[in-house]
Design a protein around this motif. Structure first.
Motif, PDB file in Angstrom:
ATOM      1  N   SER A 242       4.275   4.668  23.007  1.00  0.00           N
ATOM      2  CA  SER A 242       4.619   3.609  22.064  1.00  0.00           C
ATOM      3  C   SER A 242       4.086   3.909  20.669  1.00  0.00           C
ATOM      4  O   SER A 242       2.874   3.953  20.450  1.00  0.00           O
ATOM      5  CB  SER A 242       4.052   2.280  22.553  1.00  0.00           C
ATOM      6  N   GLU A 243       5.006   4.076  19.727  1.00  0.00           N
ATOM      7  CA  GLU A 243       4.609   4.397  18.357  1.00  0.00           C
ATOM      8  C   GLU A 243       3.887   3.236  17.688  1.00  0.00           C
ATOM      9  O   GLU A 243       2.974   3.430  16.881  1.00  0.00           O
ATOM     10  CB  GLU A 243       5.839   4.784  17.521  1.00  0.00           C
ATOM     11  N   GLY A 244       4.323   2.011  18.006  1.00  0.00           N
ATOM     12  CA  GLY A 244       3.738   0.843  17.354  1.00  0.00           C
ATOM     13  C   GLY A 244       2.245   0.696  17.623  1.00  0.00           C
ATOM     14  O   GLY A 244       1.525   0.072  16.848  1.00  0.00           O
ATOM     15  N   CYS A 245       1.786   1.271  18.732  1.00  0.00           N
ATOM     16  CA  CYS A 245       0.374   1.141  19.106  1.00  0.00           C
ATOM     17  C   CYS A 245      -0.480   2.241  18.485  1.00  0.00           C
ATOM     18  O   CYS A 245      -1.697   2.149  18.449  1.00  0.00           O
ATOM     19  CB  CYS A 245       0.247   1.203  20.620  1.00  0.00           C
ATOM     20  N   ALA A 246       0.154   3.300  18.024  1.00  0.00           N
ATOM     21  CA  ALA A 246      -0.558   4.475  17.506  1.00  0.00           C
ATOM     22  C   ALA A 246      -0.884   4.285  16.030  1.00  0.00           C
ATOM     23  O   ALA A 246      -0.344   3.394  15.386  1.00  0.00           O
ATOM     24  CB  ALA A 246       0.324   5.697  17.687  1.00  0.00           C
ATOM     25  N   PRO A 247      -1.763   5.145  15.452  1.00  0.00           N
ATOM     26  CA  PRO A 247      -1.945   5.090  14.001  1.00  0.00           C
ATOM     27  C   PRO A 247      -0.609   5.335  13.309  1.00  0.00           C
ATOM     28  O   PRO A 247       0.240   6.038  13.867  1.00  0.00           O
ATOM     29  CB  PRO A 247      -2.912   6.241  13.703  1.00  0.00           C
ATOM     30  N   ALA A 248      -0.426   4.799  12.110  1.00  0.00           N
ATOM     31  CA  ALA A 248       0.839   4.957  11.396  1.00  0.00           C
ATOM     32  C   ALA A 248       1.197   6.429  11.260  1.00  0.00           C
ATOM     33  O   ALA A 248       0.359   7.253  10.910  1.00  0.00           O
ATOM     34  CB  ALA A 248       0.735   4.318  10.020  1.00  0.00           C
ATOM     35  N   SER A 249       2.460   6.758  11.541  1.00  0.00           N
ATOM     36  CA  SER A 249       2.922   8.136  11.365  1.00  0.00           C
ATOM     37  C   SER A 249       3.092   8.445   9.881  1.00  0.00           C
ATOM     38  O   SER A 249       3.117   9.601   9.485  1.00  0.00           O
ATOM     39  CB  SER A 249       4.260   8.342  12.078  1.00  0.00           C
ATOM     40  N   GLN A 250       3.250   7.406   9.076  1.00  0.00           N
ATOM     41  CA  GLN A 250       3.424   7.606   7.633  1.00  0.00           C
ATOM     42  C   GLN A 250       2.048   7.698   6.983  1.00  0.00           C
ATOM     43  O   GLN A 250       1.091   7.075   7.442  1.00  0.00           O
ATOM     44  CB  GLN A 250       4.218   6.436   7.031  1.00  0.00           C
ATOM     45  N   SER A 251       1.974   8.422   5.873  1.00  0.00           N
ATOM     46  CA  SER A 251       0.687   8.748   5.270  1.00  0.00           C
ATOM     47  C   SER A 251       0.182   7.644   4.338  1.00  0.00           C
ATOM     48  O   SER A 251      -0.108   7.902   3.184  1.00  0.00           O
ATOM     49  CB  SER A 251       0.846  10.047   4.485  1.00  0.00           C
ATOM     50  N   LYS A 252       0.078   6.415   4.802  1.00  0.00           N
ATOM     51  CA  LYS A 252      -0.370   5.347   3.893  1.00  0.00           C
ATOM     52  C   LYS A 252      -1.819   5.601   3.488  1.00  0.00           C
ATOM     53  O   LYS A 252      -2.618   6.082   4.284  1.00  0.00           O
ATOM     54  CB  LYS A 252      -0.163   3.961   4.508  1.00  0.00           C
ATOM     55  N   ILE A 253      -2.130   5.273   2.237  1.00  0.00           N
ATOM     56  CA  ILE A 253      -3.414   5.699   1.685  1.00  0.00           C
ATOM     57  C   ILE A 253      -4.566   4.771   2.077  1.00  0.00           C
ATOM     58  O   ILE A 253      -5.722   5.111   1.879  1.00  0.00           O
ATOM     59  CB  ILE A 253      -3.347   5.823   0.135  1.00  0.00           C
TER      60      ILE A 253
ATOM     61  N   ALA B  20       6.176   3.069   0.228  1.00  0.00           N
ATOM     62  CA  ALA B  20       4.991   2.216   0.374  1.00  0.00           C
ATOM     63  C   ALA B  20       5.184   1.283   1.557  1.00  0.00           C
ATOM     64  O   ALA B  20       6.311   0.966   1.924  1.00  0.00           O
ATOM     65  CB  ALA B  20       4.777   1.387  -0.894  1.00  0.00           C
ATOM     66  N   PHE B  21       4.068   0.861   2.148  1.00  0.00           N
ATOM     67  CA  PHE B  21       4.101  -0.238   3.106  1.00  0.00           C
ATOM     68  C   PHE B  21       4.081  -1.522   2.291  1.00  0.00           C
ATOM     69  O   PHE B  21       3.336  -1.607   1.310  1.00  0.00           O
ATOM     70  CB  PHE B  21       2.861  -0.213   4.003  1.00  0.00           C
ATOM     71  N   SER B  22       4.902  -2.478   2.647  1.00  0.00           N
ATOM     72  CA  SER B  22       4.887  -3.756   1.949  1.00  0.00           C
ATOM     73  C   SER B  22       5.084  -4.848   2.991  1.00  0.00           C
ATOM     74  O   SER B  22       6.175  -4.997   3.544  1.00  0.00           O
ATOM     75  CB  SER B  22       6.015  -3.789   0.908  1.00  0.00           C
ATOM     76  N   ASN B  23       4.009  -5.561   3.310  1.00  0.00           N
ATOM     77  CA  ASN B  23       4.041  -6.557   4.382  1.00  0.00           C
ATOM     78  C   ASN B  23       3.468  -7.879   3.903  1.00  0.00           C
ATOM     79  O   ASN B  23       2.764  -7.935   2.896  1.00  0.00           O
ATOM     80  CB  ASN B  23       3.232  -6.056   5.580  1.00  0.00           C
ATOM     81  N   VAL B  24       3.772  -8.951   4.650  1.00  0.00           N
ATOM     82  CA  VAL B  24       3.232 -10.267   4.321  1.00  0.00           C
ATOM     83  C   VAL B  24       2.069 -10.557   5.270  1.00  0.00           C
ATOM     84  O   VAL B  24       2.262 -10.597   6.494  1.00  0.00           O
ATOM     85  CB  VAL B  24       4.317 -11.359   4.433  1.00  0.00           C
ATOM     86  N   VAL B  25       0.875 -10.715   4.706  1.00  0.00           N
ATOM     87  CA  VAL B  25      -0.287 -11.097   5.508  1.00  0.00           C
ATOM     88  C   VAL B  25      -0.313 -12.623   5.573  1.00  0.00           C
ATOM     89  O   VAL B  25      -0.077 -13.303   4.568  1.00  0.00           O
ATOM     90  CB  VAL B  25      -1.596 -10.539   4.907  1.00  0.00           C
TER      91      VAL B  25
ATOM     92  N   ILE C   1       0.859  -1.194   0.000  1.00  0.00           N
ATOM     93  CA  ILE C   1       0.000   0.000   0.000  1.00  0.00           C
ATOM     94  C   ILE C   1       0.896   1.246   0.000  1.00  0.00           C
ATOM     95  O   ILE C   1       1.693   1.432   0.913  1.00  0.00           O
ATOM     96  CB  ILE C   1      -0.953   0.002   1.223  1.00  0.00           C
ATOM     97  N   PRO C   2       0.784   2.097  -1.029  1.00  0.00           N
ATOM     98  CA  PRO C   2       1.655   3.278  -1.113  1.00  0.00           C
ATOM     99  C   PRO C   2       1.380   4.299  -0.008  1.00  0.00           C
ATOM    100  O   PRO C   2       0.321   4.273   0.619  1.00  0.00           O
ATOM    101  CB  PRO C   2       1.306   3.889  -2.479  1.00  0.00           C
ATOM    102  N   VAL C   3       2.342   5.194   0.184  1.00  0.00           N
ATOM    103  CA  VAL C   3       2.117   6.352   1.065  1.00  0.00           C
ATOM    104  C   VAL C   3       1.891   7.583   0.192  1.00  0.00           C
ATOM    105  O   VAL C   3       2.354   7.642  -0.942  1.00  0.00           O
ATOM    106  CB  VAL C   3       3.293   6.594   2.049  1.00  0.00           C
ATOM    107  N   GLU C   4       1.139   8.541   0.745  1.00  0.00           N
ATOM    108  CA  GLU C   4       0.862   9.780   0.000  1.00  0.00           C
ATOM    109  C   GLU C   4       2.122  10.621  -0.128  1.00  0.00           C
ATOM    110  O   GLU C   4       2.401  11.186  -1.178  1.00  0.00           O
ATOM    111  CB  GLU C   4      -0.165  10.607   0.789  1.00  0.00           C
ATOM    112  N   THR C   5       2.869  10.722   0.988  1.00  0.00           N
ATOM    113  CA  THR C   5       4.068  11.555   1.017  1.00  0.00           C
ATOM    114  C   THR C   5       5.252  10.665   1.378  1.00  0.00           C
ATOM    115  O   THR C   5       5.183   9.966   2.381  1.00  0.00           O
ATOM    116  CB  THR C   5       3.935  12.629   2.131  1.00  0.00           C
ATOM    117  N   PRO C   6       6.332  10.665   0.578  1.00  0.00           N
ATOM    118  CA  PRO C   6       7.507   9.856   0.939  1.00  0.00           C
ATOM    119  C   PRO C   6       7.979  10.199   2.347  1.00  0.00           C
ATOM    120  O   PRO C   6       7.944  11.369   2.751  1.00  0.00           O
ATOM    121  CB  PRO C   6       8.542  10.252  -0.114  1.00  0.00           C
ATOM    122  N   TYR C   7       8.390   9.174   3.068  1.00  0.00           N
ATOM    123  CA  TYR C   7       8.748   9.323   4.477  1.00  0.00           C
ATOM    124  C   TYR C   7      10.253   9.124   4.616  1.00  0.00           C
ATOM    125  O   TYR C   7      10.788   8.103   4.197  1.00  0.00           O
ATOM    126  CB  TYR C   7       7.955   8.288   5.267  1.00  0.00           C
ATOM    127  N   VAL C   8      10.940  10.120   5.182  1.00  0.00           N
ATOM    128  CA  VAL C   8      12.413  10.108   5.192  1.00  0.00           C
ATOM    129  C   VAL C   8      12.941   9.809   6.590  1.00  0.00           C
ATOM    130  O   VAL C   8      12.502  10.408   7.572  1.00  0.00           O
ATOM    131  CB  VAL C   8      12.965  11.484   4.720  1.00  0.00           C
TER     132      VAL C   8
END
Ligand SMILES: [Mg+2]
Length: 377
Positions: A323-334, A28-33, A13-20
């Motif tokens: 804890s960042e892992g528990c929060a909504p993603a900081s990156q702008s995934k669409i 983009a987020f790219s994970n194995v479900v 799933i791409p992000v709206e704004t590249p995250y540096v």
């Protein structure tokens, strides 16, 4: 109950704004479900999550899918999903490390156990220690002015802790922290994450100059393998040091503790091999009096809920550090892969906190259409 089948899909799933960040740029987020089937009809959902776009992990989605399909799955089909210690030992016997691949299966097993007992996963991980989890937001590396602007927006949404990514141009890092501190005032906590960017001597010098802006802690200041260097930094500065990339296995966490290289352990459920192994690392941290935070990989809602179930049930992860892992993603995934997703509005409504879904299991419901749309063939 027996495991009958395991299926995996890479979902991008791409992000709206590249995250540096110091390792690279995320596009983009790219994970194995991971789906784990059982003979009584319960299907557990898991996720192996990554930080693509930088040299964070030796595992990738493209290496993990075949690792699960061809090596881990055949080993554990026929086993009982409650026999989690045995399953981890069997996975370790077939291939060492590969903790992110193993975490995808681990998450699905806790989902199955919860569904079988009609309980949220946290009830099986130690129970409800503290339901409210302090959330943090991570600012992508940008000009000091733009980072300060972002910081102000996040503060207005209700965030009580911000993470400032540093390490791209070390000389600008002090300016980044200065402007972000000026933008949010003294009451918002600011922590720094260097993602291994400094040499130990550089880190000591820079952190000392940063201390007047009251950073909560500095994460992974030097190369992950340089535990002696990290210990040197930890001894030389007043600001606490957190270990992220440098702790993956139980043994690596033990080494960091023994060398007094970190004051905080950042546990990432994926990086550290799933909920079962993460609980062991938290116990090790407890024995040394070291608090933990639940760090964020670029997880979808499956992995985020796993983080929340872990934090809800783990005292060591509830010692006042967000804890960042528990929060909504900081990156702008669409988009995401589930029907329900925790959003920034939830942070505002809960004044900087989040809670785990009530289950059963991890409590997530996959959206089949979204999986179809974003699956990589
Ligand atoms: Mg980090």
């Amino acid at each position: 109950m027996k495991i009958t089948k395991i299926e995996t899909k890479i979902v991008r799933i791409p992000v709206e704004t590249p995250y540096v960040f110091s390792h690279g740029v995320l596009r983009a987020f790219s994970n194995v479900v991971v789906w784990v089937w059982t003979d009584d009809g319960i299907v557990g959902i898991g996720e192996s999550s990554f930080v693509p776009g930088g040299g964070v992990s030796e595992e990738t989605p493209e290496s993990t899918k075949p690792m699960i399909d061809h090596y881990l799955a055949p080993e554990i089909i026929g086993e009982g999903p409650f026999d989690i210690e045995l399953i981890h030992k069997k996975m370790d016997a077939v291939v060492p490390r590969n903790l992110i691949a193993k975490s995808g299966i681990d998450l699905a097993l806790w989902d199955i156990m919860g569904k079988a007992l009609d309980l949220p996963a946290y009830k099986l991980l130690g129970g409800e220690y503290k339901p409210k989890i302090l959330a943090t937001y991570t600012l992508s590396i940008d000009t000091p002015e733009k980072m300060a602007e972002q910081a102000e927006i996040r503060k207005s949404l209700g965030y009580l802790t911000l993470v400032v990514k540093i390490g791209h141009e070390p000389e600008y890092d002090i300016e980044r922290l200065k402007l972000v501190r000026e933008a949010v005032g003294p009451e918002v906590k600011i922590r720094l994450d260097a993602n291994e960017a400094y040499r130990p001597d550089q880190a000591i010098k820079i952190i000392r100059r940063m201390e007047k802006y009251d950073p909560e802690f500095v994460e992974e200041p030097v190369k992950r393998w340089d535990i002696d260097g990290m210990a040197r930094v930890a001894r030389a500065v007043d600001t606490p040091i957190s270990s992220d990339e440098s702790n993956t296995t139980l043994e690596s966490a033990k080494k960091i503790i023994e060398k007094e290289a970190a004051d905080i352990l950042n546990i990432k459920i994926s990086k550290n091999g799933g909920l079962f192994r993460s609980k062991k690392i938290a116990a090790l941290a407890e024995s040394a009096g070291i608090p933990c935070i639940v760090g964020g990989a670029n997880t979808y809602e499956i992995g985020r809920q796993a983080c929340r179930h872990f934090a809800t049930s783990t005292a060591q992860a509830q010692m006042g550090l967000g804890s960042e892992g528990c929060a909504p993603a900081s990156q702008s995934k669409i988009d995401d892969v589930t029907e329900k997703v925790v959003t920034y509005e939830d942070i505002s409504r809960m004044e900087g906190y989040v809670v785990a879904l009530p289950g059963p299991g991890l409590g997530v419901e996959l959206d089949g259409e979204k999986i179809k749309k974003y699956a990589v063939s």
